[in-house]
Design a protein around this motif. Structure first.
Motif, short mmCIF file in Angstrom:
data_model
loop_
_atom_site.label_atom_id
_atom_site.label_comp_id
_atom_site.label_asym_id
_atom_site.label_seq_id
_atom_site.Cartn_x
_atom_site.Cartn_y
_atom_site.Cartn_z
N ASN A 195 35.14 49.09 40.02
CA ASN A 195 36.23 48.16 39.75
C ASN A 195 37.54 48.63 40.39
N SER A 215 42.68 45.41 47.13
CA SER A 215 43.42 44.16 46.89
C SER A 215 44.88 44.30 47.32
N PRO A 216 45.61 43.17 47.35
CA PRO A 216 47.03 43.23 47.76
C PRO A 216 47.89 44.15 46.90
N ASP A 217 47.48 44.46 45.68
CA ASP A 217 48.24 45.42 44.86
C ASP A 217 48.33 46.78 45.54
N GLY A 269 37.61 48.04 44.07
CA GLY A 269 38.01 46.66 44.34
C GLY A 269 39.50 46.49 44.25
N HIS A 270 40.11 47.08 43.22
CA HIS A 270 41.56 46.95 43.05
C HIS A 270 42.30 47.63 44.21
N GLU A 323 42.25 42.85 53.25
CA GLU A 323 42.06 41.58 53.95
C GLU A 323 43.04 41.45 55.13
N ARG A 324 44.29 41.77 54.90
CA ARG A 324 45.30 41.60 55.96
C ARG A 324 45.50 42.86 56.79
N ASP A 357 45.48 46.26 50.54
CA ASP A 357 45.37 44.91 51.10
C ASP A 357 44.43 44.88 52.30
#
Lengths: 190, 184
Positions: free
Chosen positions: B71, B78-80, B74-75, B85-86, B83
């Motif tokens: 978990n 993430s954008p937190d 995953g965090h 993805e970007r 990031d």
């Protein structure tokens, strides 16, 4: 592009549902807007039910998965997020390694009948959405005295608040466009 | 036998041996503990010029972040946090890599993380094996540095109850241990 609106209030005459309607009116014609109305049908989150969570949870996850952006309007209960809204995000965030919330563009606005306009609830909702993996705008729209804030067409009476709402909706759409552009570019490279 | 000094390492291009390399980070968590993570997908090239000048280029895939809890992995993507993805990669390019006679290595270079590039300094060690079991020449680079994650827009935090500070420290120590094999 598809935007999913989720109101944290369940009651029929909800100020936050009106706020969502005011936001939806700002969307350009080529943006599809869908309101998620089934918050009340969600069962309480139970990890034991994760493998077979039922139709209501599947519906929530499917609507979020199919949306390019999420727009939340939340009231504030005891200085925090309504329990059923938090419950919905908890369902949507699981299992975490395959959550539909990951990288989902999201914005939070809110209204309350108090003088503070659900400002703490909005801050907590942004935190929760970030922890669930979403890309959350660092913006808020606290609508105080919500019972006096809308005209008969459910538009915000105060021009400054209306301008902030327009800015937040615009920024959400811009973030979605960036994400969609990146994905298109990545697909082209592959 | 390995020589620890820079002298003796022959000019050429050295590619990473990923099985014997690691890139990790350490950050203080809950004030008292040190939390560690690493990246499984590491790419790096060490170039040794005819004049002996060293250049290190490296990158890791953010999506390959490894921690003990899925978990949390995953965090972190993430954008937190990173990031993924970007900003799918973290990269480093050296502008100077200076070995001392005792093998001590001083590095300066550009670290790019979450779309932000900052010039950083790092210290470590350069080692050299003229001939491994298969006849190839190998080099080892170890580097350590500490960065402020807020410089790179990695700002997530949570306040601890009763005013005891924050869950996550701002300074993160990066550990790079790379084994290179000379290209034939």
């Amino acid at each position: 592009m598809r935007i999913l609106g989720i109101s944290g209030s369940l009651r029929a005459g909800s100020h936050n549902s009106r706020l969502l309607a005011a936001a939806a009116r700002l969307l350009p014609a080529d943006v599809e807007y869908v309101r998620f109305d089934d918050l009340k049908a969600l069962p309480p989150f139970d990890e034991d039910d994760e493998q077979d969570p039922g139709a209501a949870v599947q519906h929530l996850r499917s609507e979020i998965a199919g949306a390019d952006g999420l727009l939340f309007a939340t009231p504030e209960y005891n200085s925090s997020i309504p329990g059923q809204l938090k419950n919905a995000i908890d369902w949507a965030s699981r299992p975490f390694d395959q959550t539909v919330m990951r990288n989902k563009n999201a914005a939070v606005i809110g209204a309350s009948t108090s003088m503070f306009g659900a400002v703490w609830s909005q801050a907590e909702l942004r935190k929760v959405l970030g922890a669930a993996g979403a890309r959350v705008l660092d913006r808020e729209l606290p609508i105080s005295y919500a019972q006096e804030s809308f005209d008969t067409d459910a538009r915000l009476v105060e021009p400054e608040l209306q301008a902030t709402l327009e800015a937040i909706v615009g920024e959400l759409l811009e973030q979605v466009r960036i994400t969609l552009g990146n994905r298109t570019g990545a697909a082209r490279e592959a | 036998m390995a020589t620890s000094a820079a002298v003796g390492i022959t000019p050429g291009t050295y590619e990473i041996d990923p099985v014997h390399s690691s890139v990790g980070f350490t950050v203080r968590h809950n004030v008292v503990a040190k939390f560690r993570g690493s990246f499984a997908d590491v790419a790096a090239t060490l170039t040794v010029g005819d004049d002996g000048k060293l250049v290190l280029d490296g990158s890791v895939k953010v999506a390959s972040v490894q921690v003990k809890e899925p978990n949390l992995a995953g965090h972190l993507q993430s954008p937190d946090f990173f990031d993924a993805e970007r900003f799918p990669e973290i990269t480093f390019t050296s502008v100077s890599l200076e070995p001392a006679d005792d093998g001590t290595l001083t590095a300066e270079g550009d670290l790019t993380m979450k779309g932000v590039t900052k010039r950083i300094q790092a210290t470590g060690e350069l080692s050299h094996l003229p001939e491994d079991s298969y006849g190839g020449e190998r080099a080892g680079v170890e580097l350590t540095t500490t960065v402020n994650r807020h410089d790179y827009g990695i700002d997530w935090n949570a306040t601890l109850p009763s005013g005891h500070g924050f869950a996550l420290a701002e300074h993160v120590t990066l550990h790079v241990e790379l084994e290179f094999k000379k290209e034939a």
